[in-house]
Design a protein around this motif. Structure first.
Motif, PDB file in Angstrom:
ATOM      1  N   PHE A  50      -4.431   8.874   6.131  1.00 56.38           N
ATOM      2  CA  PHE A  50      -5.642   8.439   6.828  1.00 56.38           C
ATOM      3  C   PHE A  50      -6.242   9.545   7.687  1.00 56.38           C
ATOM      4  O   PHE A  50      -7.460   9.736   7.721  1.00 56.38           O
ATOM      5  N   ASP A  51      -5.405  10.286   8.387  1.00 59.62           N
ATOM      6  CA  ASP A  51      -5.889  11.298   9.321  1.00 59.62           C
ATOM      7  C   ASP A  51      -6.494  12.513   8.633  1.00 59.62           C
ATOM      8  O   ASP A  51      -7.027  13.402   9.304  1.00 59.62           O
ATOM      9  N   GLU A  52      -6.441  12.561   7.314  1.00 61.91           N
ATOM     10  CA  GLU A  52      -7.003  13.688   6.570  1.00 61.91           C
ATOM     11  C   GLU A  52      -8.435  13.427   6.121  1.00 61.91           C
ATOM     12  O   GLU A  52      -8.978  14.172   5.300  1.00 61.91           O
ATOM     13  N   GLY A  53      -9.048  12.356   6.657  1.00 63.27           N
ATOM     14  CA  GLY A  53     -10.463  12.114   6.377  1.00 63.27           C
ATOM     15  C   GLY A  53     -10.764  10.898   5.538  1.00 63.27           C
ATOM     16  O   GLY A  53     -11.835  10.805   4.920  1.00 63.27           O
ATOM     17  N   ILE A  54      -9.845   9.918   5.503  1.00 63.73           N
ATOM     18  CA  ILE A  54     -10.058   8.709   4.716  1.00 63.73           C
ATOM     19  C   ILE A  54     -11.258   7.919   5.249  1.00 63.73           C
ATOM     20  O   ILE A  54     -11.451   7.802   6.459  1.00 63.73           O
ATOM     21  N   LEU A  55     -12.040   7.362   4.321  1.00 65.13           N
ATOM     22  CA  LEU A  55     -13.205   6.549   4.672  1.00 65.13           C
ATOM     23  C   LEU A  55     -12.940   5.083   4.334  1.00 65.13           C
ATOM     24  O   LEU A  55     -12.468   4.762   3.240  1.00 65.13           O
ATOM     25  N   ILE A  56     -13.261   4.199   5.277  1.00 68.96           N
ATOM     26  CA  ILE A  56     -13.141   2.754   5.062  1.00 68.96           C
ATOM     27  C   ILE A  56     -14.335   2.073   5.715  1.00 68.96           C
ATOM     28  O   ILE A  56     -14.647   2.363   6.879  1.00 68.96           O
ATOM     29  N   ASP A  57     -14.985   1.154   4.995  1.00 66.46           N
ATOM     30  CA  ASP A  57     -16.056   0.379   5.610  1.00 66.46           C
ATOM     31  C   ASP A  57     -15.486  -0.937   6.134  1.00 66.46           C
ATOM     32  O   ASP A  57     -14.283  -1.193   6.040  1.00 66.46           O
ATOM     33  N   GLU A  58     -16.329  -1.781   6.689  1.00 62.79           N
ATOM     34  CA  GLU A  58     -15.842  -3.002   7.334  1.00 62.79           C
ATOM     35  C   GLU A  58     -15.082  -3.896   6.359  1.00 62.79           C
ATOM     36  O   GLU A  58     -13.994  -4.383   6.667  1.00 62.79           O
ATOM     37  N   GLU A  59     -15.640  -4.127   5.174  1.00 59.22           N
ATOM     38  CA  GLU A  59     -14.948  -4.974   4.213  1.00 59.22           C
ATOM     39  C   GLU A  59     -13.641  -4.337   3.751  1.00 59.22           C
ATOM     40  O   GLU A  59     -12.644  -5.027   3.498  1.00 59.22           O
ATOM     41  N   GLY A  60     -13.649  -3.013   3.658  1.00 61.09           N
ATOM     42  CA  GLY A  60     -12.447  -2.317   3.223  1.00 61.09           C
ATOM     43  C   GLY A  60     -11.268  -2.522   4.144  1.00 61.09           C
ATOM     44  O   GLY A  60     -10.115  -2.550   3.691  1.00 61.09           O
ATOM     45  N   TRP A  61     -11.523  -2.688   5.436  1.00 60.35           N
ATOM     46  CA  TRP A  61     -10.428  -2.850   6.395  1.00 60.35           C
ATOM     47  C   TRP A  61      -9.569  -4.061   6.072  1.00 60.35           C
ATOM     48  O   TRP A  61      -8.343  -4.028   6.214  1.00 60.35           O
ATOM     49  N   TYR A  62     -10.194  -5.160   5.651  1.00 55.94           N
ATOM     50  CA  TYR A  62      -9.372  -6.353   5.401  1.00 55.94           C
ATOM     51  C   TYR A  62      -9.140  -6.621   3.917  1.00 55.94           C
ATOM     52  O   TYR A  62      -8.517  -7.628   3.559  1.00 55.94           O
ATOM     53  N   SER A  63      -9.599  -5.724   3.037  1.00 53.69           N
ATOM     54  CA  SER A  63      -9.378  -5.953   1.615  1.00 53.69           C
ATOM     55  C   SER A  63      -8.520  -4.880   0.946  1.00 53.69           C
ATOM     56  O   SER A  63      -8.003  -5.107  -0.151  1.00 53.69           O
ATOM     57  N   VAL A  64      -8.338  -3.717   1.584  1.00 57.20           N
ATOM     58  CA  VAL A  64      -7.555  -2.662   0.951  1.00 57.20           C
ATOM     59  C   VAL A  64      -6.075  -3.046   0.923  1.00 57.20           C
ATOM     60  O   VAL A  64      -5.558  -3.690   1.848  1.00 57.20           O
ATOM     61  N   THR A  65      -5.404  -2.675  -0.154  1.00 59.38           N
ATOM     62  CA  THR A  65      -3.982  -2.970  -0.318  1.00 59.38           C
ATOM     63  C   THR A  65      -3.139  -1.973   0.474  1.00 59.38           C
ATOM     64  O   THR A  65      -3.373  -0.763   0.390  1.00 59.38           O
ATOM     65  N   PRO A  66      -2.162  -2.427   1.252  1.00 60.53           N
ATOM     66  CA  PRO A  66      -1.259  -1.476   1.917  1.00 60.53           C
ATOM     67  C   PRO A  66      -0.652  -0.515   0.900  1.00 60.53           C
ATOM     68  O   PRO A  66      -0.280  -0.912  -0.208  1.00 60.53           O
ATOM     69  N   GLU A  67      -0.546   0.742   1.274  1.00 63.03           N
ATOM     70  CA  GLU A  67      -0.151   1.763   0.308  1.00 63.03           C
ATOM     71  C   GLU A  67       1.237   1.521  -0.276  1.00 63.03           C
ATOM     72  O   GLU A  67       1.475   1.802  -1.454  1.00 63.03           O
ATOM     73  N   VAL A  68       2.136   0.990   0.499  1.00 61.13           N
ATOM     74  CA  VAL A  68       3.488   0.766  -0.023  1.00 61.13           C
ATOM     75  C   VAL A  68       3.466  -0.264  -1.148  1.00 61.13           C
ATOM     76  O   VAL A  68       4.224  -0.165  -2.122  1.00 61.13           O
ATOM     77  N   ILE A  69       2.574  -1.268  -1.059  1.00 61.16           N
ATOM     78  CA  ILE A  69       2.449  -2.265  -2.123  1.00 61.16           C
ATOM     79  C   ILE A  69       1.737  -1.659  -3.329  1.00 61.16           C
ATOM     80  O   ILE A  69       2.121  -1.887  -4.483  1.00 61.16           O
ATOM     81  N   ALA A  70       0.684  -0.886  -3.084  1.00 65.27           N
ATOM     82  CA  ALA A  70      -0.041  -0.233  -4.170  1.00 65.27           C
ATOM     83  C   ALA A  70       0.875   0.701  -4.956  1.00 65.27           C
ATOM     84  O   ALA A  70       0.813   0.765  -6.192  1.00 65.27           O
ATOM     85  N   GLU A  71       1.738   1.423  -4.254  1.00 63.51           N
ATOM     86  CA  GLU A  71       2.690   2.329  -4.904  1.00 63.51           C
ATOM     87  C   GLU A  71       3.655   1.554  -5.790  1.00 63.51           C
ATOM     88  O   GLU A  71       3.943   1.936  -6.931  1.00 63.51           O
ATOM     89  N   ASP A  72       4.161   0.448  -5.282  1.00 64.95           N
ATOM     90  CA  ASP A  72       5.117  -0.358  -6.026  1.00 64.95           C
ATOM     91  C   ASP A  72       4.484  -0.912  -7.301  1.00 64.95           C
ATOM     92  O   ASP A  72       5.093  -0.912  -8.374  1.00 64.95           O
ATOM     93  N   THR A  73       3.233  -1.381  -7.191  1.00 59.84           N
ATOM     94  CA  THR A  73       2.526  -1.929  -8.346  1.00 59.84           C
ATOM     95  C   THR A  73       2.281  -0.855  -9.396  1.00 59.84           C
ATOM     96  O   THR A  73       2.504  -1.070 -10.599  1.00 59.84           O
ATOM     97  N   ALA A  74       1.833   0.313  -8.963  1.00 57.15           N
ATOM     98  CA  ALA A  74       1.542   1.394  -9.900  1.00 57.15           C
ATOM     99  C   ALA A  74       2.803   1.862 -10.623  1.00 57.15           C
ATOM    100  O   ALA A  74       2.776   2.141 -11.830  1.00 57.15           O
ATOM    101  N   ALA A  75       3.908   1.945  -9.894  1.00 61.34           N
ATOM    102  CA  ALA A  75       5.161   2.374 -10.508  1.00 61.34           C
ATOM    103  C   ALA A  75       5.618   1.382 -11.569  1.00 61.34           C
ATOM    104  O   ALA A  75       6.126   1.763 -12.632  1.00 61.34           O
ATOM    105  N   ARG A  76       5.412   0.089 -11.304  1.00 63.14           N
ATOM    106  CA  ARG A  76       5.817  -0.915 -12.295  1.00 63.14           C
ATOM    107  C   ARG A  76       4.914  -0.846 -13.526  1.00 63.14           C
ATOM    108  O   ARG A  76       5.391  -0.967 -14.658  1.00 63.14           O
ATOM    109  N   ILE A  77       3.612  -0.666 -13.320  1.00 62.75           N
ATOM    110  CA  ILE A  77       2.701  -0.550 -14.455  1.00 62.75           C
ATOM    111  C   ILE A  77       3.075   0.647 -15.316  1.00 62.75           C
ATOM    112  O   ILE A  77       3.024   0.593 -16.555  1.00 62.75           O
TER     113      ILE A  77
END
Length: 268
Positions: A50-77
């Motif tokens: 996040f501290d490297e310049g990530i951008l999030i809008d208002e809707e993104g704050w409550y709809s983005v997937t936590p990275e640890v869950i996103a990582e787990d899903t991608a690894a399974r796929i």
């Protein structure tokens, strides 16, 4: 495969202005609405960089997937191509696995799919959010493996080809938690079954990221012809969401609840 749609002229200028505004809002986090402050405190759970310049809008704050869950899903796929994938994605064989992220938002899942898979088709109907996803993918160094498409997934689906379709459709805002059981017929724009039937035009291997208060039986009934595996995503002891895998993906991994751990945040 659908072609990329590029923003030009006035639309491109408007997108640039809104994106810059969003960045200024993030830089001055104390100006965020009070109802978003709790998400700000979890910002490194959503994006470890996040501290490297990530951008999030208002809707993104409550709809983005936590990275640890996103990582787990991608690894399974990724196991769909090679069930013996190494723990380190830099050592894996990507093969020709292509994933459609039907509602990419600001790119949380898209980035992880591009980390674990060879090619990602990231779709969003909002031009600003799509440009944020592109920017965030650049921060993570995976932009070159992503095809960004501006458009409505429901309309684009018949033109797409891929191995897997991942769907995290809008849930209707944070208010979804107020219902004892989430109504799959009340998703914005289309019902859960309608979205899934659209995804089946692309692939039978489908992943649904859904609210934690869904009835698992209703999720399985969306695609009764295929095996179904439902993961309960726990982070730091709290049930966050459900990830539903259909068809061949249901046979990879485990149906046991996933106990995942996010990074601890300060109160700043």
């Amino acid at each position: 495969m659908a072609r990329k749609r590029k923003n030009r002229g006035a639309r491109g200028e408007q997108t640039a202005k809104r994106t810059k505004l969003a960045q200024r809002q993030l830089d001055q986090n104390h100006q965020l609405p009070s109802d978003l402050q709790k998400y700000w405190r979890q910002r490194h759970n959503f994006f470890w960089k996040f501290d490297e310049g990530i951008l999030i809008d208002e809707e993104g704050w409550y709809s983005v997937t936590p990275e640890v869950i996103a990582e787990d899903t991608a690894a399974r796929i990724a196991q769909l191509y090679n069930p013996k994938q190494p723990a380190d994605p830099s050592q894996m064989d990507y093969g020709r696995l292509c994933v459609v992220d039907a509602f990419c938002g600001v790119g949380g899942n898209t980035i992880k799919f591009a980390t674990w898979c060879e090619h990602v088709i990231a779709i969003d109907i909002d031009p600003v959010r799509l440009e944020m996803a592109r920017h965030n993918a650049r921060v993570y160094g995976v932009e070159d493996r992503i095809e960004f498409i501006l458009g409505d997934f429901y309309e684009l689906a018949p033109m797409l080809k891929a191995d897997v379709v991942f769907m995290s459709p809008p849930w209707g805002g944070p208010e979804y938690t107020s219902a004892p059981v989430f109504d799959l017929d009340c998703l914005p724009f289309h019902s859960a079954r309608e979205w899934l039937d659209r995804a089946r035009l692309i692939s039978s291997n489908i992943v649904y990221f859904m609210p934690r208060n869904c009835d698992p039986r209703h999720l399985a009934d969306l695609y009764p012809e295929a095996p179904c595996d439902i993961e309960l995503n726990y982070t730091n002891g709290f049930l966050k969401s459900l990830t539903v895998y259909y068809n061949d993906l249901a046979l990879r991994g485990s149906s046991e609840p996933r106990a995942l751990f996010e990074k601890k945040e300060s109160a700043v």
